[in-house]
Design a protein around this motif. Structure first.
Motif, PDB file in Angstrom:
ATOM      1  N   GLU A 174      -8.197   8.007   8.863  1.00  0.00           N
ATOM      2  CA  GLU A 174      -8.048   6.598   8.482  1.00  0.00           C
ATOM      3  C   GLU A 174      -8.410   6.404   6.999  1.00  0.00           C
ATOM      4  OE1 GLU A 174      -6.883   4.183  10.262  1.00  0.00           O
ATOM      5  OE2 GLU A 174      -6.928   4.923  12.325  1.00  0.00           O
ATOM      6  N   ALA A 175      -9.433   7.112   6.543  1.00  0.00           N
ATOM      7  CA  ALA A 175      -9.817   7.020   5.134  1.00  0.00           C
ATOM      8  C   ALA A 175      -8.701   7.564   4.238  1.00  0.00           C
ATOM      9  CB  ALA A 175     -11.111   7.793   4.899  1.00  0.00           C
ATOM     10  N   LEU A 176      -8.059   8.639   4.680  1.00  0.00           N
ATOM     11  CA  LEU A 176      -6.945   9.201   3.912  1.00  0.00           C
ATOM     12  C   LEU A 176      -5.764   8.233   3.885  1.00  0.00           C
ATOM     13  CD1 LEU A 176      -5.703  11.585   2.389  1.00  0.00           C
ATOM     14  CD2 LEU A 176      -5.013  12.538   4.600  1.00  0.00           C
ATOM     15  N   LEU A 177      -5.503   7.572   5.000  1.00  0.00           N
ATOM     16  CA  LEU A 177      -4.447   6.559   5.051  1.00  0.00           C
ATOM     17  C   LEU A 177      -4.645   5.501   3.974  1.00  0.00           C
ATOM     18  CD1 LEU A 177      -3.967   5.684   8.855  1.00  0.00           C
ATOM     19  CD2 LEU A 177      -2.316   6.820   7.372  1.00  0.00           C
ATOM     20  N   GLN A 178      -5.850   4.985   3.889  1.00  0.00           N
ATOM     21  CA  GLN A 178      -6.141   3.912   2.935  1.00  0.00           C
ATOM     22  C   GLN A 178      -5.930   4.369   1.499  1.00  0.00           C
ATOM     23  OE1 GLN A 178     -10.065   2.364   3.791  1.00  0.00           O
ATOM     24  NE2 GLN A 178      -9.597   2.064   5.958  1.00  0.00           N
ATOM     25  N   CYS A 180      -3.939   6.788   0.457  1.00  0.00           N
ATOM     26  CA  CYS A 180      -2.516   7.027   0.208  1.00  0.00           C
ATOM     27  C   CYS A 180      -1.744   5.714   0.058  1.00  0.00           C
ATOM     28  CB  CYS A 180      -1.925   7.857   1.342  1.00  0.00           C
ATOM     29  SG  CYS A 180      -2.495   9.581   1.364  1.00  0.00           S
ATOM     30  N   GLU A 181      -2.079   4.731   0.873  1.00  0.00           N
ATOM     31  CA  GLU A 181      -1.394   3.442   0.777  1.00  0.00           C
ATOM     32  C   GLU A 181      -1.661   2.787  -0.572  1.00  0.00           C
ATOM     33  OE1 GLU A 181      -0.673  -0.590   3.422  1.00  0.00           O
ATOM     34  OE2 GLU A 181      -2.524   0.553   3.702  1.00  0.00           O
ATOM     35  N   LYS A 182      -2.888   2.899  -1.040  1.00  0.00           N
ATOM     36  CA  LYS A 182      -3.240   2.304  -2.332  1.00  0.00           C
ATOM     37  C   LYS A 182      -2.548   3.037  -3.486  1.00  0.00           C
ATOM     38  CE  LYS A 182      -7.229   1.052  -5.188  1.00  0.00           C
ATOM     39  NZ  LYS A 182      -8.734   1.050  -5.281  1.00  0.00           N
ATOM     40  N   ALA A 183      -2.461   4.369  -3.378  1.00  0.00           N
ATOM     41  CA  ALA A 183      -1.898   5.165  -4.466  1.00  0.00           C
ATOM     42  C   ALA A 183      -0.377   5.097  -4.526  1.00  0.00           C
ATOM     43  CB  ALA A 183      -2.346   6.620  -4.337  1.00  0.00           C
ATOM     44  N   GLN A 186       4.908   2.256  -2.261  1.00  0.00           N
ATOM     45  CA  GLN A 186       6.347   2.277  -2.035  1.00  0.00           C
ATOM     46  C   GLN A 186       6.773   3.453  -1.164  1.00  0.00           C
ATOM     47  OE1 GLN A 186       8.097  -0.345  -3.050  1.00  0.00           O
ATOM     48  NE2 GLN A 186       6.171  -1.119  -3.880  1.00  0.00           N
ATOM     49  N   ALA A 187       6.022   4.529  -1.222  1.00  0.00           N
ATOM     50  CA  ALA A 187       6.370   5.729  -0.450  1.00  0.00           C
ATOM     51  C   ALA A 187       5.672   5.776   0.906  1.00  0.00           C
ATOM     52  CB  ALA A 187       6.006   6.978  -1.253  1.00  0.00           C
ATOM     53  N   PHE A 188       4.650   4.953   1.082  1.00  0.00           N
ATOM     54  CA  PHE A 188       3.741   5.039   2.226  1.00  0.00           C
ATOM     55  C   PHE A 188       4.325   4.428   3.495  1.00  0.00           C
ATOM     56  CE2 PHE A 188       0.456   3.055   4.847  1.00  0.00           C
ATOM     57  CZ  PHE A 188      -0.424   4.099   5.083  1.00  0.00           C
ATOM     58  N   SER A 189       4.121   5.127   4.603  1.00  0.00           N
ATOM     59  CA  SER A 189       4.448   4.590   5.927  1.00  0.00           C
ATOM     60  C   SER A 189       3.422   5.103   6.916  1.00  0.00           C
ATOM     61  CB  SER A 189       5.857   5.028   6.347  1.00  0.00           C
ATOM     62  OG  SER A 189       6.144   4.591   7.665  1.00  0.00           O
ATOM     63  N   HIS A 190       2.994   4.212   7.820  1.00  0.00           N
ATOM     64  CA  HIS A 190       2.030   4.586   8.849  1.00  0.00           C
ATOM     65  C   HIS A 190       2.615   4.209  10.205  1.00  0.00           C
ATOM     66  CE1 HIS A 190      -1.835   3.574  11.199  1.00  0.00           C
ATOM     67  NE2 HIS A 190      -1.591   4.857  11.305  1.00  0.00           N
ATOM     68  N   LEU A 206       1.143   9.708   9.304  1.00  0.00           N
ATOM     69  CA  LEU A 206       1.181   9.292   7.911  1.00  0.00           C
ATOM     70  C   LEU A 206       2.417   9.931   7.302  1.00  0.00           C
ATOM     71  CD1 LEU A 206       0.176   8.426   5.064  1.00  0.00           C
ATOM     72  CD2 LEU A 206      -1.278  10.457   5.089  1.00  0.00           C
ATOM     73  N   VAL A 207       3.302   9.109   6.758  1.00  0.00           N
ATOM     74  CA  VAL A 207       4.518   9.622   6.121  1.00  0.00           C
ATOM     75  C   VAL A 207       4.564   9.122   4.680  1.00  0.00           C
ATOM     76  CG1 VAL A 207       7.039   9.727   6.182  1.00  0.00           C
ATOM     77  CG2 VAL A 207       5.745   9.621   8.330  1.00  0.00           C
ATOM     78  N   LEU A 208       4.714  10.055   3.762  1.00  0.00           N
ATOM     79  CA  LEU A 208       4.914   9.744   2.360  1.00  0.00           C
ATOM     80  C   LEU A 208       6.315  10.218   1.981  1.00  0.00           C
ATOM     81  CD1 LEU A 208       1.460  10.870   0.931  1.00  0.00           C
ATOM     82  CD2 LEU A 208       2.254   8.525   1.215  1.00  0.00           C
TER      83      LEU A 208
END
Length: 212
Positions: A174-178, A180-183, A186-190, A206-208
């Motif tokens: 979950e910490a990694l999700l957060q 990646c979404e912040k960084a 546009q590429a992030f999908s959960h 988690l899909v980038l």
């Protein structure tokens, strides 16, 4: 390579077009005498089936170059190679898993190239050799959250097009999700996802998609 013929029995499973060994299979028992994985590489982890199911809906391209992080016995690697025609490398920090990976690949009449390395060992130049990175059940320590985020950052710089990470939903994941979404918003999908083979399993993806 020649196909290794193994007759189906109670210690084998079939899921998403591939054959898998349980830890009680006679061949696995024999391997354990000479190769004893120490970093959680002692069985097939269920999150691998989430990746298989997801890729049935959003498949790889023929000949796509795939790297599986923390491959262990390599069920997701074998699926990508045998069912989707990908060129696959399985990375693990524990080289004791590779005899199991080889057995899985031979049984499913495909090839997965082993790579003995840690996440930190993968530099930008090496990551540029891959189009897609996958990983299942690999974000289980707090330190791995940072290691994986830094690896993803190098992968984006290297031109990797897609990253797919599956997990039951640990706090570290979950910490990694957060992050990646912040960084990469546009590429992030959960995705909350489930697999039905060899039995029902629910988890998260988690899909980038850096190519979008």
């Amino acid at each position: 390579m020649p196909r290794l013929e193994v007759f189906a029995d109670e210690h084998m499973q079939h899921a998403y077009g591939i054959f898998l060994f349980t830890s009680k299979h006679p061949l696995v028992r024999k391997l354990k005498r000479i190769a004893q994985p120490s970093v959680h590489g002692h069985k097939t982890w269920s999150s691998s089936f989430l990746i298989m199911d997801y890729l049935q809906h959003f498949p790889l391209s023929e000949g796509e170059r795939v790297l599986e992080l923390g491959c262990g016995w390599g069920p997701a690697s074998v699926f990508c190679a045998s069912q989707q025609g990908a060129k696959v490398t399985g990375l693990d920090v524990d080289d004791s898993v590779f005899p199991y990976l080889d057995m899985m690949a031979a049984t499913n009449d495909c090839r997965v190239k082993p790579l003995h390395a840690s996440f930190d060992d993968l530099k930008t130049e090496q990551l540029s050799r891959y189009d897609c990175i996958i990983g299942a059940d690999i974000c289980f320590w707090e330190s791995l959250t940072d290691d994986l985020f830094k690896l993803f950052r190098r992968a984006k710089k290297a031109g990797v097009k897609r990253i797919i990470l599956a997990d039951p939903g640990r706090s570290t994941y979950e910490a990694l999700l957060q992050r990646c979404e912040k960084a990469w918003p546009q590429a992030f999908s959960h995705e909350h996802w489930y697999a039905l083979e060899p039995k029902r399993f629910e988890g998260q993806l988690l899909v980038l998609n850096f190519a979008a």
